[in-house]
Design an enzyme around this catalytic site. Structure first.
Site, PDB file in Angstrom:
ATOM      1  NE  ARG A  84     -32.172 -41.064  -0.809  1.00 54.50           N
ATOM      2  CZ  ARG A  84     -31.984 -42.261  -0.235  1.00 54.50           C
ATOM      3  NH1 ARG A  84     -32.462 -43.270  -0.298  1.00 54.50           N
ATOM      4  NH2 ARG A  84     -31.087 -42.006   0.884  1.00 54.50           N
TER       5      ARG A  84
ATOM      6  CG  HIS B 188     -25.833 -38.244   7.230  1.00 51.19           C
ATOM      7  ND1 HIS B 188     -25.060 -39.365   7.584  1.00 51.19           N
ATOM      8  CD2 HIS B 188     -27.253 -38.673   6.899  1.00 51.19           C
ATOM      9  CE1 HIS B 188     -25.961 -40.364   6.987  1.00 51.19           C
ATOM     10  NE2 HIS B 188     -27.090 -40.041   6.775  1.00 51.19           N
TER      11      HIS B 188
ATOM     12  CB  CYS C 191     -28.723 -42.431   8.386  1.00 45.43           C
ATOM     13  SG  CYS C 191     -29.888 -42.430   7.121  1.00 45.43           S
TER      14      CYS C 191
HETATM   15  N1  GLN Z   1     -29.899 -46.607   2.910  1.00 49.39           N
HETATM   16  C1  GLN Z   1     -30.571 -45.813   3.806  1.00 49.39           C
HETATM   17  C2  GLN Z   1     -31.872 -45.081   3.572  1.00 49.39           C
HETATM   18  O1  GLN Z   1     -31.914 -44.628   2.292  1.00 49.39           O
HETATM   19  C3  GLN Z   1     -29.822 -45.299   4.803  1.00 49.39           C
HETATM   20  C4  GLN Z   1     -29.128 -44.098   4.080  1.00 49.39           C
HETATM   21  C5  GLN Z   1     -28.289 -43.142   5.082  1.00 49.39           C
HETATM   22  O2  GLN Z   1     -27.460 -43.852   5.947  1.00 49.39           O
HETATM   23  N2  GLN Z   1     -28.088 -41.975   4.779  1.00 49.39           N
HETATM   24  O3  GLN Z   1     -32.861 -44.920   3.952  1.00 49.39           O
END
Ligand code: GLN
Length: 253
Positions: free
Chosen positions: A140, A204, A106
């Site tokens: 998101r 993840h 990520c």
């Molecule tokens: N901050 C980054 C995003 O929101 C990565 C998030 C993450 O590593 N889960 O895309």
């Protein structure tokens, strides 16, 4: 444990060094479980593992590492890491080119590209090792994710959990094709990136304990680099694969 195959394991004589990059700043949704998983799966096979934490205000010789792990981070964490990591750009580039194993999740995956534009429109530069960019778009991408891996691993599926605002677009080989979930950008069905033994992914979970076949793929690449090992003794992964199967039953309609 017996040596398996021509270049089998010589128990007790092998050691891998894992660099855990910024465990205090890049470590979301159980990412540290990936390092624990790599270590345990090696130790269960009699392979010694040294885990070295690498973070701000430290000088370390990355060339001595066999496996590198960089987890995901908040936008804040990513900003803090950038100026330190930049000093190691050449080293990181060289180790990836040398075929060292590098797993980036990520925010870590975003870092290997040219830049990441966060939700407020601020640009966080990346190392620019790969020519992709990541931009935040509305909403998101959150939820369970199932991909069909393109590494030729069996089982074909890799399962995980994603939570990212950034959308990554590139033309490199993906880690897999999205079956359930969103992946790199929610549009082109691609997930992650593979270059030599460097794997970037939005998964993840942590991803490796849920996907022992991917964990062993990375371990074997590291052992092959260092010792010419071609196969690994199997471990009892019935529980892991039962969980894996259940995820598919729940989410693959
Ligand atoms: N901050 C980054 C995003 O929101 C990565 C998030 C993450 O590593 N889960 O895309």
């Amino acid at each position: 444990m017996e040596a398996n195959g021509e270049k089998g394991l010589d128990q007790g004589n092998m050691e891998l060094k894992i660099f855990h990059m910024y465990p205090d700043l890049l470590n979301l949704y159980g990412d540290i479980g990936n390092v624990i998983c790599l270590k345990k799966r090696c130790e269960w096979r009699g392979i010694n593992v040294e885990v070295v934490d690498f973070t701000l205000n430290q000088e370390k010789d990355l060339k001595t590492g066999d496996i590198f792990f960089m987890g995901g981070g908040s936008d804040r964490g990513q900003k803090i890491v950038y100026s330190h990591l930049l000093k190691y750009k050449k080293d990181v580039n060289a180790l990836i080119e040398d075929g060292k194993v590098f797993l980036a999740i990520c925010g870590g995956y975003q870092f290997l590209g040219e830049s990441y534009i966060d939700a407020e429109g601020n640009e966080i530069p990346g190392l620019g090792i790969f020519d992709y960019r990541t931009e935040s778009e509305e909403g998101r991408l959150i939820g369970n994710i199932i991909i069909k891996n393109q590494l030729g691993l069996s089982p074909k599926t890799i399962v995980g959990f994603e939570n990212h605002g950034g959308r990554t677009y590139h033309h490199h080989d993906p880690l897999g094709a999205v079956k359930v979930g969103r992946g790199n950008n929610g549009k082109d069905s691609s997930e992650g990136m593979v270059y030599k033994n460097c794997v970037g992914t939005y998964l993840h979970g942590p991803v490796l304990p849920k996907n022992p076949h991917l964990a062993d793929y990375l371990i074997l690449k590291a052992l092959e680099n260092k010792y010419g090992i071609k196969t690994l003794p199997e471990l009892d992964d019935d529980l892991e694969y039962a969980a894996h199967k259940r995820v598919k039953e729940l989410y693959c309609k």
